[in-house]
Design an enzyme around this catalytic site. Sequence first.
Site, PDB file in Angstrom:
ATOM      1  N   HIS A 266       0.849  -1.202   0.000  1.00  0.00           N
ATOM      2  CA  HIS A 266       0.000   0.000   0.000  1.00  0.00           C
ATOM      3  C   HIS A 266       0.882   1.248   0.000  1.00  0.00           C
ATOM      4  O   HIS A 266       1.873   1.328   0.732  1.00  0.00           O
ATOM      5  CB  HIS A 266      -1.027   0.000   1.131  1.00  0.00           C
ATOM      6  CG  HIS A 266      -0.479   0.094   2.519  1.00  0.00           C
ATOM      7  ND1 HIS A 266      -0.157   1.292   3.106  1.00  0.00           N
ATOM      8  CD2 HIS A 266      -0.212  -0.862   3.435  1.00  0.00           C
ATOM      9  CE1 HIS A 266       0.287   1.065   4.334  1.00  0.00           C
ATOM     10  NE2 HIS A 266       0.274  -0.225   4.550  1.00  0.00           N
TER      11      HIS A 266
ATOM     12  N   ASP B 244       6.374   1.053   6.381  1.00  0.00           N
ATOM     13  CA  ASP B 244       4.924   0.823   6.266  1.00  0.00           C
ATOM     14  C   ASP B 244       4.332   1.873   5.340  1.00  0.00           C
ATOM     15  O   ASP B 244       3.967   2.931   5.794  1.00  0.00           O
ATOM     16  CB  ASP B 244       4.297   0.874   7.653  1.00  0.00           C
ATOM     17  CG  ASP B 244       2.832   0.480   7.649  1.00  0.00           C
ATOM     18  OD1 ASP B 244       2.356   0.001   6.615  1.00  0.00           O
ATOM     19  OD2 ASP B 244       2.171   0.660   8.673  1.00  0.00           O
TER      20      ASP B 244
ATOM     21  N   GLU C 239      -4.728   2.343   2.767  1.00  0.00           N
ATOM     22  CA  GLU C 239      -4.842   1.195   3.676  1.00  0.00           C
ATOM     23  C   GLU C 239      -5.012   1.676   5.102  1.00  0.00           C
ATOM     24  O   GLU C 239      -5.828   1.159   5.845  1.00  0.00           O
ATOM     25  CB  GLU C 239      -3.596   0.305   3.581  1.00  0.00           C
ATOM     26  CG  GLU C 239      -3.732  -1.016   4.334  1.00  0.00           C
ATOM     27  CD  GLU C 239      -3.274  -0.960   5.790  1.00  0.00           C
ATOM     28  OE1 GLU C 239      -3.604  -1.859   6.555  1.00  0.00           O
ATOM     29  OE2 GLU C 239      -2.596   0.016   6.193  1.00  0.00           O
ATOM     30  N   GLU C 240      -4.237   2.697   5.469  1.00  0.00           N
ATOM     31  CA  GLU C 240      -4.114   3.040   6.892  1.00  0.00           C
ATOM     32  C   GLU C 240      -5.404   3.518   7.540  1.00  0.00           C
ATOM     33  O   GLU C 240      -5.706   3.136   8.658  1.00  0.00           O
ATOM     34  CB  GLU C 240      -3.023   4.107   7.086  1.00  0.00           C
ATOM     35  CG  GLU C 240      -1.619   3.641   6.695  1.00  0.00           C
ATOM     36  CD  GLU C 240      -1.076   2.537   7.611  1.00  0.00           C
ATOM     37  OE1 GLU C 240      -1.802   2.093   8.506  1.00  0.00           O
ATOM     38  OE2 GLU C 240       0.075   2.130   7.394  1.00  0.00           O
TER      39      GLU C 240
ATOM     40  N   ASP D  18       3.444  -6.288   3.440  1.00  0.00           N
ATOM     41  CA  ASP D  18       3.131  -5.176   4.337  1.00  0.00           C
ATOM     42  C   ASP D  18       3.578  -5.493   5.768  1.00  0.00           C
ATOM     43  O   ASP D  18       2.894  -5.170   6.729  1.00  0.00           O
ATOM     44  CB  ASP D  18       1.628  -4.857   4.275  1.00  0.00           C
ATOM     45  CG  ASP D  18       1.279  -3.592   5.061  1.00  0.00           C
ATOM     46  OD1 ASP D  18       2.192  -2.794   5.351  1.00  0.00           O
ATOM     47  OD2 ASP D  18       0.095  -3.416   5.403  1.00  0.00           O
TER      48      ASP D  18
ATOM     49  N   HIS E  76       4.244   3.307  12.028  1.00  0.00           N
ATOM     50  CA  HIS E  76       3.332   4.327  12.575  1.00  0.00           C
ATOM     51  C   HIS E  76       4.053   5.326  13.479  1.00  0.00           C
ATOM     52  O   HIS E  76       3.419   5.961  14.318  1.00  0.00           O
ATOM     53  CB  HIS E  76       2.160   3.685  13.340  1.00  0.00           C
ATOM     54  CG  HIS E  76       1.287   2.807  12.491  1.00  0.00           C
ATOM     55  ND1 HIS E  76       0.078   2.312  12.923  1.00  0.00           N
ATOM     56  CD2 HIS E  76       1.423   2.333  11.226  1.00  0.00           C
ATOM     57  CE1 HIS E  76      -0.475   1.573  11.982  1.00  0.00           C
ATOM     58  NE2 HIS E  76       0.336   1.567  10.931  1.00  0.00           N
TER      59      HIS E  76
HETATM   60 ZN   LIG Z   1       0.889  -1.124   6.317  1.00  0.00          ZN
END
Ligand SMILES: [Zn+2]
Length: 463
Positions: free
Chosen positions: A283, A295, A329-330, A357, A427
């Site tokens: 993603h 990520d 996606e997030e 991912d 994140h």
């Molecule tokens: Zn991810």
Amino acid sequence: MRTSLSRNLALPLVCLIVATFMLGGRASRAQSPAWIDDYRDPAARLITEAQSSAFAWERLALLGDTFGHRLSGSEALENAIKWAVAEMKKDGLDNVRAEPVKVPHWVRGQESIEITTPFRSSLVMLGLGNSIGTPPEGVEAEVLVVRSFDELDAAGSSVRGKIVLLNVPFTSYSETVQYRSSGPSRAAKLGAVAALVRAVGPAGLRTPHTGALRYTEGVAQIPGAAIAVEDAERLQRMQNRGTKVRVRLKMDARLLPDADSANVIGEIRGRERPDDIVVVSGHFDSWDIGTGSTDDGGGCIVTWEALRLMKKLNLQPRRTVRVVLYTNEENGLAGGRAYLERHRGHLDKHVMMLESDSGVFKPTGFGFTGSAAARATVQEIATLLKGIQADQIGPAGGGADIGPSVEAGQLPAMSLEVDGNYFLIHHTPADTVDKIDPADMSKASAAIAVMAYVIADMPERLK
Ligand SMILES: [Zn+2]
């Protein structure tokens, strides 16, 4: 029971076969079917080409350095999408396109949290994605620290008017993430005015982790934020000593109208059965901190790289290999859902879907979900990756973005498996390319390229 019984019967038989081949001097390939031999040379070439440069890492570094983070609705994401389309065309991929997707547009704005009583002291925080903001002057209240949902529920009416801190130690992501996603609504149900969660991840260096919250329908929406593990433990200690602590939380966060975005797609068209498709993906959106290199910029680049390597080596498989860089996606999964809606009519032409991912650290192999026969085939292909120690096939594969299509089409699904500290980094503002080893990215690209190429090219479709 059944497993051990069949193993007991199978073992003598396997020994006999191995012994027979050992006498013939071919012990190492005793159980390999003939078709796999055709792939030893292309696999070796893909692995050599991937390891001949740091192309994947350089491309990931360029992506992060140029565009920064890529939250849905941001200009950075849309600029990065345009760049990816142009780069895929330069790589010579076929049918390069951006398929439009409407995405949620959440913005963080300014945010802060400080202890106001018994003295002023600021804490390290990140608002949770999709959270509402606070009034401009902030929300100030006494803190109530709990260690679990049970402790929260037991606190009952004393939660009213408080800012709840869910100080839950990290065990595994799947287990601990519930406190971030549903904690704010669970606290609001009992009358809390805001919710804090201890960052969901192993203890880092006072680094908070953001991530999405999900408001429960019919429950008042309250602001939600993550604070660093160190700050959560500090508030816990103060409460344990009987100190009354008040904090003021200020968040400008808000949800704007949905924005235009897109899934980026590129292909190597199959030479014999172009309508049959093997999907590899990641993603392209990220949280609005760091550069989203782990990520999931890395997952996007290594799956894309699989196609670039095939193209470079003039390897055109029987079936089509398609790379998809999903958007959103997030904080929504709109990209994964839009892919399903657009391609629902020919899901049966999807041979397998793979997503990377979990970071692009040292690859160990793949997770796989599908039939026993397909698993045996995938395990056979994985033997081609022994040289780079990426030959393990785990019990389950999949990914958030491929999830909707995999479920709707009951498709075989794979995920790249890696050995690395993904949940320490993802994140957080520390999700930057310097945490990633170029050699690991080359290996990950090689592993995906070999797996996707052989599945797309082998005479029989994966079943
Ligand atoms: Zn991810």
